[in-house]
Design an enzyme around this catalytic site. Structure first.
Site, short mmCIF file in Angstrom:
data_model
loop_
_atom_site.label_atom_id
_atom_site.label_comp_id
_atom_site.label_asym_id
_atom_site.label_seq_id
_atom_site.Cartn_x
_atom_site.Cartn_y
_atom_site.Cartn_z
N HIS A 19 50.71 27.42 37.82
CA HIS A 19 49.49 28.11 37.37
C HIS A 19 49.61 29.59 37.73
CE1 HIS A 19 45.29 29.30 37.08
NE2 HIS A 19 45.11 28.24 36.32
N SER A 50 39.29 30.44 29.64
CA SER A 50 37.88 30.53 29.28
C SER A 50 37.47 29.62 28.12
CB SER A 50 37.49 31.98 28.99
OG SER A 50 37.72 32.79 30.12
N LYS A 68 40.43 24.05 40.57
CA LYS A 68 40.82 25.13 41.48
C LYS A 68 40.34 24.83 42.91
CE LYS A 68 40.51 28.27 37.61
NZ LYS A 68 40.88 29.58 37.18
N ASN A 90 40.85 21.92 35.52
CA ASN A 90 41.46 22.46 36.73
C ASN A 90 40.32 22.93 37.62
OD1 ASN A 90 42.92 23.78 38.70
ND2 ASN A 90 43.36 25.57 37.42
N GLY A 96 39.35 32.81 33.53
CA GLY A 96 38.20 33.11 34.37
C GLY A 96 37.51 34.42 34.02
N GLU A 138 47.64 31.58 39.01
CA GLU A 138 47.10 31.93 40.33
C GLU A 138 48.12 31.63 41.42
OE1 GLU A 138 43.45 29.75 39.91
OE2 GLU A 138 42.82 31.15 38.36
N GLU A 168 48.46 29.79 28.98
CA GLU A 168 47.26 30.40 29.53
C GLU A 168 47.47 31.91 29.69
OE1 GLU A 168 44.80 27.26 31.85
OE2 GLU A 168 46.18 28.24 33.21
C1 PEP Z 1 42.47 27.63 34.46
O1 PEP Z 1 42.09 27.57 35.61
O2 PEP Z 1 43.57 27.15 34.16
C2 PEP Z 1 41.61 28.25 33.46
C3 PEP Z 1 42.01 28.32 32.21
O3 PEP Z 1 40.41 28.74 33.90
P1 PEP Z 1 39.15 29.20 32.97
O4 PEP Z 1 38.93 28.08 31.98
O5 PEP Z 1 38.02 29.32 33.95
O6 PEP Z 1 39.52 30.46 32.34
#
Ligand code: PEP
Length: 248
Positions: free
Chosen positions: A94, A212, A11, A9, A172, A96, A166
């Site tokens: 997501h 992460s 972003k 992803n 992040g 976000e 997630e």
């Molecule tokens: C994501 O954007 O879905 C995500 C899991 O980000 P990160 O791997 O940076 O935590």
């Protein structure tokens, strides 16, 4: 046997020319016969990235989509636009988008239904906040997200959906959920799918972990019984992504 799926992803990162450069760097590193590899990229990068991945194993995903066919929805992108551009996957719900753009479970359900109608594979995200985890309501919350997200989706369509678990506190932040925590929730999601549908549907649906994930944590996470790969943010923009795809 479920096929592992590792999706990046991106972003809101990479201009179109930067996107093509990144694809060129990652192409040889993410080659794999065993794993489905998806680059979920910003809308403006879709066309050049679809062109850049031609002839490789990489599939392209969008990071969002609207649930109407067309019309007066300034700034939105329709499923038909994505399909016509060569997109096969779409990230929906997501955290976000839920947090900054106030998307609700009901919105996400409409998007999941519309994506499936157009043969796009939804990567439907769910995940609890740190506060919810501390309050002990993680499972109830995730179950609700999954149930509403899949409302009115028939079993033969549900098996195509990829669910990404997630935990918000791990996105992040550099804080990965432990393999036990990740497996526990992904196992519960599979149970929830069996309750909504049946055991065969639950056994077929792919569940990713995201939060992460990096080259070090991927092997253990992806080896868990109910974890079928990952949704990867930060590390999908680096050469590390090749090691995550080839985690075995
Ligand atoms: C994501 O954007 O879905 C995500 C899991 O980000 P990160 O791997 O940076 O935590």
């Amino acid at each position: 046997m479920r096929r592992t799926i590792v999706a990046g992803n991106w972003k809101m990162n990479k201009t179109p020319s930067e996107a093509v450069k990144l694809v060129e760097t990652l192409k040889p590193l993410v080659a794999s016969d065993d794993v489905d590899v998806v680059f979920c990229v910003p809308a403006i990068d879709i066309v050049p990235v679809v062109e850049a991945v031609k002839g490789t194993n990489i599939k392209v995903g969008a990071e969002n989509m609207y649930y109407e066919e067309s019309g007066a929805y300034t700034g939105e992108i329709s499923p038909a636009m994505l399909v016509d551009a060569g997109v096969e996957y779409v990230v929906l719900g997501h955290s976000e988008r839920r947090e900054y753009f106030k998307e609700t479970d009901a919105d996400i359900n409409k998007k999941v239904l519309k994506a499936l109608e157009h043969n796009l594979i939804p990567i439907m995200c769910c995940g609890e906040s740190l506060e919810q985890r501390e309050q002990g309501v993680t499972m109830d919350f995730i179950r609700q997200q999954v149930k509403i997200g899949l409302q009115n989706v028939p079993a033969e369509q549900a098996v195509k959906v990829v669910i990404a678990y997630e935990p918000i506190w791990a996105i992040g932040t550099g804080k990965t959920a432990t393999t036990e925590q990740a497996q526990e929730v992904c196992g519960e999601i599979r149970k929830c799918i069996a309750e909504i549908y049946d055991d065969a549907t639950a056994a077929a649906i792919r569940i990713q972990y995201g939060g992460s994930v990096n080259a070090k944590t991927a092997p253990d996470l992806f080896a868990q019984e109910d974890i079928d790969g990952g949704l990867v943010g930060g590390a999908s923009l680096k050469e590390d992504f090749g090691s995550i795809v080839n985690y075995k």
